[in-house]
Design a protein around this motif. Sequence first.
Motif, PDB file in Angstrom:
ATOM      1  N   UNK A 345       0.816  -1.216   0.000  1.00 35.49           N
ATOM      2  CA  UNK A 345       0.000   0.000   0.000  1.00 35.49           C
ATOM      3  C   UNK A 345       0.852   1.268   0.000  1.00 35.49           C
ATOM      4  N   UNK A 346       0.205   2.382  -0.277  1.00 36.67           N
ATOM      5  CA  UNK A 346       0.916   3.675  -0.381  1.00 36.67           C
ATOM      6  C   UNK A 346       1.690   4.016   0.893  1.00 36.67           C
ATOM      7  N   UNK A 347       1.053   3.841   2.054  1.00 34.90           N
ATOM      8  CA  UNK A 347       1.702   4.257   3.309  1.00 34.90           C
ATOM      9  C   UNK A 347       2.992   3.457   3.524  1.00 34.90           C
ATOM     10  N   UNK A 348       2.905   2.155   3.385  1.00 38.84           N
ATOM     11  CA  UNK A 348       4.095   1.309   3.590  1.00 38.84           C
ATOM     12  C   UNK A 348       5.155   1.599   2.521  1.00 38.84           C
ATOM     13  N   UNK A 349       4.704   1.765   1.290  1.00 35.48           N
ATOM     14  CA  UNK A 349       5.652   2.024   0.201  1.00 35.48           C
ATOM     15  C   UNK A 349       6.377   3.339   0.415  1.00 35.48           C
ATOM     16  N   UNK A 350       5.662   4.344   0.906  1.00 34.05           N
ATOM     17  CA  UNK A 350       6.347   5.624   1.111  1.00 34.05           C
ATOM     18  C   UNK A 350       7.360   5.516   2.251  1.00 34.05           C
ATOM     19  N   UNK A 351       7.012   4.780   3.289  1.00 36.99           N
ATOM     20  CA  UNK A 351       7.988   4.623   4.392  1.00 36.99           C
ATOM     21  C   UNK A 351       9.247   3.913   3.899  1.00 36.99           C
ATOM     22  N   UNK A 352       9.072   2.907   3.052  1.00 33.42           N
ATOM     23  CA  UNK A 352      10.254   2.210   2.508  1.00 33.42           C
ATOM     24  C   UNK A 352      11.082   3.173   1.670  1.00 33.42           C
ATOM     25  N   UNK A 353      10.398   3.997   0.893  1.00 33.83           N
ATOM     26  CA  UNK A 353      11.119   4.968   0.060  1.00 33.83           C
ATOM     27  C   UNK A 353      11.853   5.980   0.943  1.00 33.83           C
ATOM     28  N   UNK A 354      11.199   6.407   2.019  1.00 37.66           N
ATOM     29  CA  UNK A 354      11.840   7.380   2.919  1.00 37.66           C
ATOM     30  C   UNK A 354      13.128   6.800   3.501  1.00 37.66           C
ATOM     31  N   UNK A 355      13.138   5.495   3.755  1.00 35.90           N
ATOM     32  CA  UNK A 355      14.342   4.875   4.335  1.00 35.90           C
ATOM     33  C   UNK A 355      15.521   4.858   3.365  1.00 35.90           C
ATOM     34  N   UNK A 356      15.249   5.070   2.086  1.00 36.28           N
ATOM     35  CA  UNK A 356      16.359   5.172   1.133  1.00 36.28           C
ATOM     36  C   UNK A 356      17.233   6.381   1.495  1.00 36.28           C
ATOM     37  N   UNK A 357      16.603   7.419   2.042  1.00 37.58           N
ATOM     38  CA  UNK A 357      17.356   8.642   2.372  1.00 37.58           C
ATOM     39  C   UNK A 357      18.472   8.360   3.400  1.00 37.58           C
ATOM     40  N   UNK A 358      18.148   7.827   4.601  1.00 33.14           N
ATOM     41  CA  UNK A 358      19.265   7.539   5.516  1.00 33.14           C
ATOM     42  C   UNK A 358      20.185   6.446   4.983  1.00 33.14           C
ATOM     43  N   UNK A 359      19.632   5.490   4.218  1.00 34.91           N
ATOM     44  CA  UNK A 359      20.501   4.425   3.688  1.00 34.91           C
ATOM     45  C   UNK A 359      21.541   5.019   2.740  1.00 34.91           C
ATOM     46  N   UNK A 417      11.757   8.448  11.317  1.00 36.03           N
ATOM     47  CA  UNK A 417      12.036   9.883  11.436  1.00 36.03           C
ATOM     48  C   UNK A 417      13.401  10.104  12.098  1.00 36.03           C
ATOM     49  N   UNK A 418      13.660   9.327  13.144  1.00 37.79           N
ATOM     50  CA  UNK A 418      14.938   9.491  13.869  1.00 37.79           C
ATOM     51  C   UNK A 418      16.129   9.114  12.988  1.00 37.79           C
ATOM     52  N   UNK A 419      15.966   8.047  12.216  1.00 36.21           N
ATOM     53  CA  UNK A 419      17.079   7.627  11.335  1.00 36.21           C
ATOM     54  C   UNK A 419      17.342   8.677  10.263  1.00 36.21           C
ATOM     55  N   UNK A 420      16.245   9.220   9.695  1.00 32.76           N
ATOM     56  CA  UNK A 420      16.417  10.269   8.655  1.00 32.76           C
ATOM     57  C   UNK A 420      17.183  11.448   9.234  1.00 32.76           C
ATOM     58  N   UNK A 421      16.797  11.852  10.454  1.00 33.55           N
ATOM     59  CA  UNK A 421      17.441  13.029  11.068  1.00 33.55           C
ATOM     60  C   UNK A 421      18.893  12.702  11.454  1.00 33.55           C
ATOM     61  N   UNK A 422      19.106  11.517  12.009  1.00 28.67           N
ATOM     62  CA  UNK A 422      20.434  11.143  12.513  1.00 28.67           C
ATOM     63  C   UNK A 422      21.491  11.169  11.408  1.00 28.67           C
ATOM     64  N   UNK A 423      21.139  10.587  10.245  1.00 22.66           N
ATOM     65  CA  UNK A 423      22.144  10.497   9.188  1.00 22.66           C
ATOM     66  C   UNK A 423      22.221  11.772   8.343  1.00 22.66           C
TER      67      UNK A 423
END
Length: 425
Positions: A345-359, A417-423
Motif C-alpha cells: 500500500x501507499x503508506x508502507x511504500x512511502x515509508x520504505x522509500x523514505x528509508x532510502x534517504x538515511x541508507x 524519522x529518527x534515522x532520517x534526522x540522525x544520518x
Amino acid sequence: MSLSIKLPVVQNWSCHNCGGCCRQHGIYITAAEKARIEAQGWTPEHGIPAAQPLFVRMRGGLKKAWHRLAHQPDGACVFLDERGLCRIHARFGEPAKPLACRIYPYAFHPAGSKITIGLRFSCPSVVANRGAAVASQRKELRELAQQVVPQGVHLTSPPLIAPGNPVSSWPDFLQFVAALESILADDPEESVPFLTRLLAALQFVDVLEQARFDRLTGERIREFLEIVTDGVFEDIPERPEDVPEPGSVARTQFRLLAGHYARKDTYGSNDGTLRGRWNLLRSALALTRGRGMAPSLQPRLPPVPFEGLEAPFGVPAESEGLFTRYFQVKLHGMSFCGAAYYQVPLVEGFRSLALVYPAVLWIARWIAAGEGRCRLEASDVAEALAIADHHHGYSPAFGTWGFRKRVQNLSQRQEIIRLCAWYSR
Ligand code: SF4
C-alpha cells in the motif's frame, strides 16, 4: 490502442555509454529475441570467443525455462566490448537489442487511464540529470510503452492507501500521490530543508494510516488532503539535532536494511558456493553486531570502523536538489507502491522509500570514510544513490516478509524519522 503516458518534467536523461547497466543486470530475453540474436551470426571475428556461450538457460521454481544473455568472466554482458559499447547496437542499431536493454533506465507503471514513467537512479546519467529532457522523448517512450505494457493494464486497481483501506478510483488515489509530491516539492520562496519536507511527508502518511477513505471521493478527498498537508509542517523539529537519536534496536535493523542497499550484486560477483554463502552470513552477523570493523560489502566500500559511520558528516547543499528530484521522480513514476513495489500500500511504500534517504547517507559516509574523509561531498551522495537505487523495487529481498516487517517495526517505534534526522547531521 494508443497509450497515454505521463512523463516526469524534472528529469533529463540520455545514454552516455558508461556500460554500467551492461555489467550489473541480468538481461532476460524472449524466445523471439533469442532467435533474432542467433540469426545475427556472431563469430569470433566479431570479438566473441568461440567458447563463450551467448545465452544461459534459467529455470525458476514451477515456471517454464527461460533464457538470459550470458556474461563474460568479469560479469559484463557477453555483447559488451572492451570500449564499453554494445556489439549488437554497433552492428545492427538500437532496435536490434533486447527490449530489456532498450527500456533501461525507464520503468513503466500503471496509473489509471495513463502509464506513468519513472527512471532508475542506478544509472549515473539519471543521477547526474544528464542528457535530453525526458519530456522531450515522448514519441520514443510511447513506442516503447506499446511494447512493454500488457493489454488491459488500465483495468488494474489502484494500490491500497493502507491495509484494508482502499480508495474507489485511480483519480482519487493520484490525489494522495500529488499531495505527497507537493509536501516534498522545493518551493524556492520558502527554502525549506529537504529533511523537514521528508519528515512532514512521513507525518502525512501517519495521518493517512489512521483515516478511512472508502466513503470519500473526489472533492471530499481533495478537501481532506488540503487540511492535512497544511498542518503536517507544524510540529516538525527545526534541526536534525532536535530529533531524538535512533535506539540501538532500530540501528541494528537499519544496518541490515542499509547493508542490503549497499551491496553490488552482479553475475560476475555472485558467489553461490558454500564459501560465498558463508561470507554473506558473516557480513550479516557483523552488520547485526555493528561493532568493530564494517565488512567490505563491495569493492567501493572497504572495511571501516562502524563507529566512524555514526559521526556527523553533514549533507552537501547540492545533494538537497538531488534528493528532491529523486523523490519527485519516484512518486510521479509510481515506483514506490502497488505493482512497481511488491504490491504494498501507499503508506508502507512511502515509508520504505523514505528509508532510502538515511541508507544513501550511510553508504555515502562509508564511501567518504573509505577514502579517509569525515565530510560528505556531493559526489559521495550521488554515487551512494546509484548504488542503493539499484535495489529499490528490484531486489526480491525488499518484498519479503522479514524486510517488510522491519519497515513496519521502525515505523511503529517512530524510528524512521529518527534515522532520517540522525544520518542528515
Ligand atoms: S545486449 Fe548490449 S545493451 Fe544489452 S546488456 Fe548486453 S551489451 Fe548492454
